[in-house]
Design a protein around this motif. Structure first.
Motif, PDB file in Angstrom:
ATOM      1  N   ALA A 131      37.876  47.942  52.279  1.00  0.00           N
ATOM      2  CA  ALA A 131      36.527  47.601  52.077  1.00  0.00           C
ATOM      3  C   ALA A 131      35.549  48.462  52.600  1.00  0.00           C
ATOM      4  CB  ALA A 131      35.938  46.254  52.664  1.00  0.00           C
ATOM      5  N   VAL A 132      34.562  49.333  51.688  1.00  0.00           N
ATOM      6  CA  VAL A 132      33.902  50.550  52.487  1.00  0.00           C
ATOM      7  C   VAL A 132      32.550  50.089  52.757  1.00  0.00           C
ATOM      8  CG1 VAL A 132      32.881  52.592  51.662  1.00  0.00           C
ATOM      9  CG2 VAL A 132      35.146  51.991  50.769  1.00  0.00           C
ATOM     10  N   CYS A 141      27.642  53.463  50.262  1.00  0.00           N
ATOM     11  CA  CYS A 141      28.550  52.520  49.448  1.00  0.00           C
ATOM     12  C   CYS A 141      28.961  51.400  50.071  1.00  0.00           C
ATOM     13  CB  CYS A 141      29.796  53.164  48.743  1.00  0.00           C
ATOM     14  SG  CYS A 141      30.672  52.272  47.641  1.00  0.00           S
ATOM     15  N   ARG A 142      28.788  50.453  49.760  1.00  0.00           N
ATOM     16  CA  ARG A 142      29.048  49.044  50.338  1.00  0.00           C
ATOM     17  C   ARG A 142      29.658  48.210  49.422  1.00  0.00           C
ATOM     18  NH1 ARG A 142      24.151  49.882  52.880  1.00  0.00           N
ATOM     19  NH2 ARG A 142      24.298  50.031  55.250  1.00  0.00           N
ATOM     20  N   ILE A 143      31.025  48.239  49.384  1.00  0.00           N
ATOM     21  CA  ILE A 143      31.651  47.313  48.343  1.00  0.00           C
ATOM     22  C   ILE A 143      33.278  47.141  48.716  1.00  0.00           C
ATOM     23  CG2 ILE A 143      32.488  49.395  46.900  1.00  0.00           C
ATOM     24  CD1 ILE A 143      31.415  47.463  44.343  1.00  0.00           C
ATOM     25  N   ASN A 144      34.074  46.318  48.116  1.00  0.00           N
ATOM     26  CA  ASN A 144      35.470  46.158  48.177  1.00  0.00           C
ATOM     27  C   ASN A 144      35.889  45.986  46.708  1.00  0.00           C
ATOM     28  OD1 ASN A 144      37.939  45.581  48.677  1.00  0.00           O
ATOM     29  ND2 ASN A 144      37.683  43.948  50.150  1.00  0.00           N
ATOM     30  N   MET A 145      36.507  46.755  46.339  1.00  0.00           N
ATOM     31  CA  MET A 145      36.930  46.895  44.883  1.00  0.00           C
ATOM     32  C   MET A 145      38.132  45.730  44.801  1.00  0.00           C
ATOM     33  SD  MET A 145      34.754  48.470  43.161  1.00  0.00           S
ATOM     34  CE  MET A 145      35.490  48.465  41.691  1.00  0.00           C
ATOM     35  N   GLY A 146      38.905  45.800  45.280  1.00  0.00           N
ATOM     36  CA  GLY A 146      39.930  44.885  45.601  1.00  0.00           C
ATOM     37  C   GLY A 146      40.987  45.269  44.505  1.00  0.00           C
ATOM     38  N   TRP A 147      41.306  46.555  44.375  1.00  0.00           N
ATOM     39  CA  TRP A 147      42.174  47.181  43.117  1.00  0.00           C
ATOM     40  C   TRP A 147      43.589  46.756  43.509  1.00  0.00           C
ATOM     41  CZ3 TRP A 147      39.210  52.446  43.629  1.00  0.00           C
ATOM     42  CH2 TRP A 147      38.123  52.266  42.675  1.00  0.00           C
ATOM     43  N   GLN A 148      44.364  46.580  42.637  1.00  0.00           N
ATOM     44  CA  GLN A 148      45.978  46.330  42.427  1.00  0.00           C
ATOM     45  C   GLN A 148      46.313  47.836  42.756  1.00  0.00           C
ATOM     46  OE1 GLN A 148      47.228  43.135  42.740  1.00  0.00           O
ATOM     47  NE2 GLN A 148      45.215  42.651  42.818  1.00  0.00           N
ATOM     48  N   PRO A 149      47.822  47.865  43.395  1.00  0.00           N
ATOM     49  CA  PRO A 149      48.508  49.015  43.739  1.00  0.00           C
ATOM     50  C   PRO A 149      48.722  49.788  42.190  1.00  0.00           C
ATOM     51  CG  PRO A 149      49.431  47.357  44.946  1.00  0.00           C
ATOM     52  CD  PRO A 149      48.455  46.662  44.119  1.00  0.00           C
TER      53      PRO A 149
END
Length: 320
Positions: A131-132, A141-149
């Motif tokens: 989470a940035v 930037c303020r976001i958490n993309m939650g990307w999969q590996p």
């Protein structure tokens, strides 16, 4: 162990133009296909086209320019490319020349080092799945993309001088150089990378050197090949400063003088296969982990078929 890769030696005007070079990488001992910033076809999309055409090879961007995209878009493009190719990607970034920054942003970065630090902090955090929360002078930037590996994306930074190299040591996975003599890498860049990494308590980044090369021939002047591929770079103040630091005579009013100095320093490597092998060995001993063969000068003056044939010869010679 030092590996060898290939730089796309032209800016494609159609995506299918990249396929012969991608095929060479796929069917040779080359580790990766690299492309610099292009203003004709966007590099991520060119690589995606090659992957969709059946040439799923490891790739690297060396380098894409920060003023053209927000760090979130940069991270998304790099991650998408890794997923598409199914291979690790080197996502290399750089601030670009001050004149480009002014053209795109209205004014150059007052502190390029600060801008790069912010950019890489955001991109690196996003690629790591964090989470940035970053509010910066240039980038926020303020976001958490939650990307999969997915396949790994290595964070790259273009470096020419010691301050940027120290920053790469702190933040990057790969330091990327262009037109830098082996001795300068050994004496200036590698120590700065180590200094930055030591201060940050992290491993020293890999060093990828993009090295212009050509086989010798009776009708060729290596200085002409330097100018064909690098006249723009030789005109830029930050490249001129790097070349002066490496001991090369720089004449802003006569690029031919600078080109001859580049040849004499082996920042441009030319000769018969044995001479190329010996000169590139200097880059290995200087601490380079990945040598990216740049045959753009040959491609510009003699065409892609000649350039591809030379690349095959050089790859066979240096990877035997």
């Amino acid at each position: 162990m030092t590996t060898f890769s290939v730089l796309l030696p032209f800016m494609p005007t159609r995506p299918e133009h990249v396929l012969p070079v991608a095929a060479l990488v796929q069917h040779s001992a080359a580790t990766r296909l690299w492309q610099g910033q292009s203003l004709i076809l966007e590099p991520h999309q060119t690589f995606t086209y090659a992957a969709a055409s059946g040439f799923r090879v490891p790739v690297g961007t060396g380098v894409t320019l920060m003023p053209f995209r927000h760090p979130l878009e940069a991270a998304l493009q790099a991650r998408s490319l890794a997923v598409t190719t199914g291979h690790p990607v080197v996502a290399g970034f750089g601030p670009g020349a001050a004149v480009l920054q002014k053209s795109v942003l209205g004014a150059p970065y007052a502190s390029p080092l600060t801008a790069v630090r912010e950019y890489l902090t955001i991109v690196g955090g996003l690629l790591a799945g964090q989470a940035v929360e970053h509010e910066g002078e240039y980038f926020s930037c303020r976001i958490n993309m939650g990307w999969q590996p997915g396949p790994r994306v290595e964070l790259g930074l273009g470096v020419l001088r010691p301050a940027m190299a120290r920053l790469a040591g702190e933040l990057a996975d790969v330091a990327i150089t262009w037109l830098t003599p082996a001795g300068y890498l050994r004496d200036v860049i590698v120590p700065a990378l180590r200094e930055g990494a030591r201060a940050a308590g992290r491993p020293v980044p890999r060093l990828a050197a993009i090295v212009p090369v050509a086989l010798s021939a009776p009708d060729r002047d290596p200085a002409d090949l330097v100018l064909a591929a690098n006249s723009g770079h030789l005109s830029m103040p930050h490249y001129q400063d790097m070349l002066r630091r490496s001991g090369i005579e720089v004449d802003p009013g006569n690029l031919a003088v600078t080109a001859k100095g580049v040849v004499a320093s082996n920042a441009f490597v030319s000769g018969d296969p044995g001479e190329l092998r010996a000169a590139l060995r200097e880059y290995r001993t200087a601490g380079v982990d990945e040598i990216v063969l740049n045959i753009t000068g040959v491609c510009q003056l003699y065409g892609l078929p000649v350039a591809l044939a030379e690349l095959e010869t050089i790859l066979r010679e240096v990877t035997a």
